[in-house]
Design an enzyme around this catalytic site. Structure first.
Site, short mmCIF file in Angstrom:
data_model
loop_
_atom_site.label_atom_id
_atom_site.label_comp_id
_atom_site.label_asym_id
_atom_site.label_seq_id
_atom_site.Cartn_x
_atom_site.Cartn_y
_atom_site.Cartn_z
N GLU A 102 2.27 -9.48 11.53
CA GLU A 102 1.98 -9.15 10.13
C GLU A 102 3.29 -8.90 9.38
OE1 GLU A 102 -0.59 -5.76 9.76
OE2 GLU A 102 -0.86 -6.01 7.60
N ASP A 109 0.78 -1.24 0.00
CA ASP A 109 0.00 0.00 0.00
C ASP A 109 0.81 1.30 0.00
OD1 ASP A 109 -1.74 -2.08 0.48
OD2 ASP A 109 -2.67 -1.19 2.23
C1 DGY Z 1 -5.76 -2.09 4.31
O1 DGY Z 1 -6.91 -1.78 4.62
O2 DGY Z 1 -4.77 -1.78 4.98
C2 DGY Z 1 -5.53 -2.93 3.18
O3 DGY Z 1 -4.20 -3.11 2.87
C3 DGY Z 1 -6.31 -2.51 1.98
O4 DGY Z 1 -6.55 -3.70 1.36
#
Ligand code: DGY
Length: 425
Positions: free
Chosen positions: A392, A163
């Site tokens: 994570e 992201d």
């Molecule tokens: C989040 O919400 O952090 C996700 O990566 C979007 O899919």
């Protein structure tokens, strides 16, 4: 084999198992995510092949009529996540997001089939999934490669899974923020805000969602309309690997037409990957299709290219590059080069180590005969779990666990790495 770690990993997966799909982790990600599910299926397959296939089948039950497979399936309401279905407004029978994610399902299915214990049962279900996965791959080249270059663009950073990568910084600065409706982030109530993307990035994430929604989620229009169009080598490597693996599976199943079509997509894309080699970085890099230039950002997206069948000399160069990163980081592979000023060891994709990417890079390097670097990557992956549990992601300098805890795909990768004997005992 570290049976204790496998048992712990199974407990994490059981905790996130919702019967016919898994959530990545409760709270932070309370729905089904696309590539999380496909990679988690690899973990399930070691102890429950039927459950592994259910994970992929549930995902494909929500495939759009045009072939796209959405990145989130909102199976049940949960207001602990933003942006929820009311923001996406995709009007699907079961609400989904309107963008996609790295297509690992083809690779995962082929691998599950190759190792199947109950061959007949697994192959029967694979035969039903095959045309659906192939349709998704065809959708990519239709909707995200309108000029037929052989490589596809993502139109939202969330599609890459990475992201807030440094890779997007320049391109993302061109995405406007005007007209974004006020919103309240929920991610930072579940995870440390310093481990997550910034508010400025979120505003642009939502701008793009609003733009695509205003275009009726019509994939014939979204690519050209998006101010963000990025050809990510890692994303394309996953797609091309899945196409090639699906071609092999289709051959095994006697589905010759799918085999030919999948093989031809893989071959064309593999030739085009050469255009993403950045000689000054000594690795692959993203091509900013909206700006028409190769970007100068040494991130893990360019190293993940090792996951597809790049030329052996390129795989050797990537192995050397990763080896050199090992001088900077205690744990391989940092998601951004630690010598660069933008590196941030705790902030999501701007530095931390992710086990799923480690697994895919190592898998590609093993196929290319680069065993030494692959072994270090996987040994480091297991050391991270031993030091910091099933997080994570992890700080590559300190092993600090970051983001969400009890993470499904991290657990799945531990089962996969340990069960396949990929680390020295
Ligand atoms: C989040 O919400 O952090 C996700 O990566 C979007 O899919």
């Amino acid at each position: 084999m570290r049976q204790d770690l496998i048992d712990q990993a199974r407990a994490v997966m059981a905790r996130n198992d919702r019967g016919h799909y898994t959530v990545p982790t409760a709270g932070l990600y309370p729905f089904q995510w696309n590539w999380d599910s496909a990679l988690s299926a690899l973990g399930f397959a070691h102890f429950d092949e039927a459950r592994a296939l259910t994970e992929i089948e549930t995902l494909f039950a929500h495939q759009w009529p045009d072939g796209m497979v959405p990145h989130i399936i909102f199976h049940q309401p949960d207001d602990g996540y933003f942006p929820g279905p009311e923001v996406w407004g995709t009007e699907r029978p079961v609400p989904t997001s309107g963008i996609t994610q790295p297509p690992v399902a083809g690779f995962a299915l082929a691998r599950i089939c190759a190792r199947a214990r109950d061959k007949a049962a697994v192959m029967a279900r694979a035969r039903a999934l095959l045309p659906r996965i192939h349709a998704w791959h065809e959708w990519f080249f239709r909707a995200r490669d309108p000029e037929g270059t052989g490589l596809v663009a993502i139109i939202h950073p969330w599609e890459s899974g990475r992201d807030n990568s440094v890779d997007w910084d320049d391109a993302f600065a061109r995405v406007p923020t005007e007209g974004v409706k006020p919103f309240q982030r929920r991610d930072i109530t579940h995870a440390n805000p310093e481990h997550r993307p910034t508010d400025a990035q979120y505003t642009r994430f939502i701008y793009l969602v609003q733009l695509f929604r205003s275009l009726g989620w019509d994939n014939a229009r979204l690519h050209d309309a998006s101010p963000f169009r990025m050809v990510d080598p890692g994303f394309n490597a996953i797609l091309l690997r899945s196409c090639a693996d699906l071609a092999d599976l289709a051959e095994t199943l006697g589905e010759d037409q799918i085999a030919r079509s999948a093989r031809s997509m893989a071959q064309k894309g593999l030739s085009a990957m050469a255009t993403l080699w950045n000689p000054s970085l000594g690795q692959y890099a993203c091509f900013d299709r909206a700006a028409g230039r190769l970007i100068d950002s040494p991130s893990i997206g360019g190293l993940l290219a090792a996951f597809c069948a790049i030329p052996p000399a390129r795989a050797a160069a990537l192995a050397a590059r990763i080896d050199a990163l090992g001088a900077q980081a205690r744990f391989m592979v940092p998601s951004h080069d630690p010598t660069r000023p933008e590196f941030d060891g705790k902030r999501y994709w701007r530095g931390p180590v992710w086990l799923i990417v480690n697994y895919m890079i190592a898998d590609g390097l093993i196929a290319a005969g680069q065993h030494k670097v692959a072994e270090r990557i996987q040994t480091d992956s297991i050391r991270l779990i031993e030091e910091s549990g099933f997080a994570e992601y992890y700080d590559p300098l300190t092993a600090e666990p970051c983001g969400g805890g009890n993470f499904t795909w991290t657990a799945a990768m531990v089962i996969e790495i340990l069960s396949t004997g990929r680390v020295p005992a």
